[in-house]
Design an enzyme around this catalytic site. Sequence first.
Site, PDB file in Angstrom:
ATOM      1  N   ASP A  21       0.740  -1.107  -0.036  1.00  0.00           N
ATOM      2  CA  ASP A  21      -0.005  -0.136   0.187  1.00  0.00           C
ATOM      3  C   ASP A  21       1.026   1.180   0.031  1.00  0.00           C
ATOM      4  OD1 ASP A  21      -2.259   1.597   0.172  1.00  0.00           O
ATOM      5  OD2 ASP A  21      -2.016   1.345   2.518  1.00  0.00           O
ATOM      6  N   ASP A  29      -1.499  -1.160  -3.681  1.00  0.00           N
ATOM      7  CA  ASP A  29      -2.185  -0.560  -5.077  1.00  0.00           C
ATOM      8  C   ASP A  29      -1.141  -0.482  -5.987  1.00  0.00           C
ATOM      9  OD1 ASP A  29      -0.162   1.616  -3.790  1.00  0.00           O
ATOM     10  OD2 ASP A  29      -1.888   2.075  -2.570  1.00  0.00           O
ATOM     11  N   ASP A  98      -5.764 -10.947 -15.104  1.00  0.00           N
ATOM     12  CA  ASP A  98      -6.643 -11.856 -14.794  1.00  0.00           C
ATOM     13  C   ASP A  98      -7.942 -11.625 -15.454  1.00  0.00           C
ATOM     14  OD1 ASP A  98      -7.864 -13.806 -13.145  1.00  0.00           O
ATOM     15  OD2 ASP A  98      -6.700 -13.279 -11.693  1.00  0.00           O
ATOM     16  N   ASP A 199      -9.594 -17.137 -15.515  1.00  0.00           N
ATOM     17  CA  ASP A 199     -10.533 -17.520 -14.178  1.00  0.00           C
ATOM     18  C   ASP A 199     -11.608 -18.407 -14.718  1.00  0.00           C
ATOM     19  OD1 ASP A 199     -10.822 -16.894 -11.244  1.00  0.00           O
ATOM     20  OD2 ASP A 199     -12.995 -16.531 -12.037  1.00  0.00           O
ATOM     21  N   GLU A 256      -7.489 -21.243 -15.643  1.00  0.00           N
ATOM     22  CA  GLU A 256      -7.550 -21.880 -14.390  1.00  0.00           C
ATOM     23  C   GLU A 256      -8.827 -23.214 -14.641  1.00  0.00           C
ATOM     24  OE1 GLU A 256      -9.171 -21.014  -9.828  1.00  0.00           O
ATOM     25  OE2 GLU A 256     -10.190 -20.195 -11.567  1.00  0.00           O
ATOM     26  N   HIS A 333      -3.597 -17.506  -4.405  1.00  0.00           N
ATOM     27  CA  HIS A 333      -4.559 -16.582  -3.274  1.00  0.00           C
ATOM     28  C   HIS A 333      -5.891 -17.371  -2.858  1.00  0.00           C
ATOM     29  CE1 HIS A 333      -6.443 -16.403  -7.131  1.00  0.00           C
ATOM     30  NE2 HIS A 333      -7.555 -15.996  -6.894  1.00  0.00           N
ATOM     31  N   ASP A 334      -6.070 -18.555  -3.230  1.00  0.00           N
ATOM     32  CA  ASP A 334      -7.395 -19.263  -3.190  1.00  0.00           C
ATOM     33  C   ASP A 334      -6.616 -20.613  -1.948  1.00  0.00           C
ATOM     34  OD1 ASP A 334      -8.927 -18.029  -4.549  1.00  0.00           O
ATOM     35  OD2 ASP A 334      -8.663 -19.437  -6.351  1.00  0.00           O
TER      36      ASP A 334
HETATM   37  O1  TEU Z   1     -11.141 -19.676  -8.361  1.00  0.00           O
HETATM   38  C1  TEU Z   1     -12.054 -20.774  -8.687  1.00  0.00           C
HETATM   39  C2  TEU Z   1     -11.929 -21.690  -7.925  1.00  0.00           C
HETATM   40  O2  TEU Z   1     -12.056 -22.811  -8.253  1.00  0.00           O
HETATM   41  C3  TEU Z   1     -12.122 -21.637  -6.324  1.00  0.00           C
HETATM   42  O3  TEU Z   1     -13.276 -20.907  -6.267  1.00  0.00           O
HETATM   43  C4  TEU Z   1     -11.909 -22.485  -5.557  1.00  0.00           C
HETATM   44  O4  TEU Z   1     -12.920 -23.631  -5.742  1.00  0.00           O
HETATM   45  C5  TEU Z   1     -11.894 -22.016  -4.059  1.00  0.00           C
HETATM   46  O5  TEU Z   1     -11.469 -20.798  -4.048  1.00  0.00           O
HETATM   47  C6  TEU Z   1     -11.211 -22.955  -3.109  1.00  0.00           C
HETATM   48  O6  TEU Z   1     -11.131 -22.477  -1.833  1.00  0.00           O
HETATM   49  C7  TEU Z   1     -11.336 -18.619  -8.993  1.00  0.00           C
HETATM   50  C8  TEU Z   1     -10.606 -17.322  -8.160  1.00  0.00           C
HETATM   51  O7  TEU Z   1      -9.244 -17.836  -8.368  1.00  0.00           O
HETATM   52  C9  TEU Z   1     -11.095 -17.243  -7.008  1.00  0.00           C
HETATM   53  O8  TEU Z   1     -10.498 -16.207  -6.225  1.00  0.00           O
HETATM   54  C10 TEU Z   1     -12.545 -16.583  -7.430  1.00  0.00           C
HETATM   55  O9  TEU Z   1     -13.093 -16.419  -5.821  1.00  0.00           O
HETATM   56  C11 TEU Z   1     -13.395 -17.544  -8.167  1.00  0.00           C
HETATM   57  O10 TEU Z   1     -12.816 -18.078  -9.195  1.00  0.00           O
HETATM   58  C12 TEU Z   1     -14.750 -16.973  -8.579  1.00  0.00           C
HETATM   59  O11 TEU Z   1     -14.169 -15.929  -9.498  1.00  0.00           O
END
Ligand code: TEU
Length: 574
Positions: A21, A29, A98, A199, A256, A333-334
Amino acid sequence: MNRKWWKESVVYQIYPRSFQDTDGNGIGDLRGIINRLDYLATLGVDVVWLCPVYRSPDDDNGYDISDYRAIDPKFGTMADWEEMLREMHARGMRLLMDLVVNHTSDEHAWFRESRKSKDNPYRDYYIWRPGKEGREPNNWASCFGGSAWEYDETTEEYFLHLFSRKQPDLNWENPAVRNDVYDLMHWWLKKGIDGFRLDVINMISKVPGLPDAPEAGEGPYHWGGQYFLHGPRLLEYLKEMKDRVLSHYDTFTVGETPGVNTEHAIHITSEDSGTLNMLFQFEHMDLAVGGGTTFTGKWQMGRWELLELKQIISRWQSELAGRGWNSFYLSNHDQPRSVSRFGDDGEFRAESAKMLGTFLHMLHGTPYIYQGEELGMTNVAFDSIDDYRDIETLNFYYEWVDNQHVPRHKIMAAIHAKSRDNSRTPMQWNDETNAGFTEGRPWINVNRNYVHVNVAQQLSDPDSVLHYYRQLIALRREHPIVTYGKYELLLEAHEQIYSFLRSLGDERWLVILNFSRETPVFALPSNVPCLQAELVIANYPVAEHEEITLLTLRPYEARVYRLQGKCDDVEPTS
Ligand code: TEU
């Protein structure tokens, strides 16, 4: 060996909200990214994948886009973005944006029109259906819990949302939707970006009729993946996207694709007839899923086994060899932090982070580093649900907290292990307030271990995880075998050691990874005859030339050797 820049690249994923930030609003940012580009150049990465920075009401942290052609003011301006791109290119780095086009935000102009009336020109941009016997049109569950349908009073119909109710799914059957998506892709490519991360791109085609999902477990809503993952028109849409957009530029594309198998992956990533360069597969992320009892889906708390990991990775490595292209990641990030999930985030944090880094970089395929992974950043365990921000985590908590049979501490334990917020805590730059991430109040709390796990400390320590990652990244630049070498699994049945060979022409590298805190003995299989082994990289001090036929490994030890001398062709061993 068909050389391509996207095969030889190391990708670094930035989650902008948590990176740096500069204006004190507690949210990372674009100017923060610009300020840190020299850091990325020092690390040596080639490509940046930037998570969404488009205008968004942030129901799902930017994955709900309300304007594809605008930068959200919390991240800065379009001029900042343009400067960021110029500065990346000036350092020889490329940028992937993305592309989130399975769905939009419900605040996108298309959806605001679509919901107005059944005869609105944008009605058919989304998937609207009347209810069935006073209920939702089908029994599909949303990926974030509850029904995948939301009732809209204005027109008394339901719209489909595979994610949150503020993320309505686009109707890809409508050619106008596809045209608009291709237009926005051209728009960004013409601005000079180098490609896209797409995505949930394998969710864009749904089986006509949207049949009910098979009932599994309790509750009214069920996983309908078989009707929307890799649907009947997916390959057709991707081909059209390639013909109409991607083939006009020199791009890098990674899709993805939850639930993808190797057969789909070969179709999509084939160099002759495929449409995208590579995919993110999920099998290794779903390893322990199904092993637990209390919860469903990703929240189950099973144990993962190394043998299973070896099987999954080896299958992908061998089946795609020469037929498609692999990518590999251990965190994003997931997902939880890789060192907490596959290594040891306590006593052997640094050693196991380096071992996992060796694994990531030594496989055949393009590696992805998620911000902070190069420091060995760990999961976080906030005591209170109030400190969590992720919609998936919050939905899960509130779905279970009223259930009398599941004590709260069990729910929190699952969140500590699996929540997406594990990877979303701010990047740890130094040991000052908020880890140097912000001078304001961070949108999500910093992991308390920032005092000893941070960039400044690791830059000054030649033995740090960060310096080890720099070396790993540099290896790919110097040695084509890292990108192009063939993969062969060794010691298939060993429960602690993951070992494999890479070979290209006369060159042969041996990778030895101890995935345990114990001290197993590595025995070089007798059909790997080698006169001498020269060390390439290791995460513990090792003599440059050591007899490697029998090695007692230290906890989470990793070594890579170049095998010298004439080696016969090696058969995979068990
Ligand atoms: O993620 C898709 C996805 O497969 C995830 O939702 C996954 O099942 C979950 O995060 C596991 O905990 C993508 C993006 O990477 C995610 O950040 C988004 O929330 C999602 O699509 C919807 O756009």
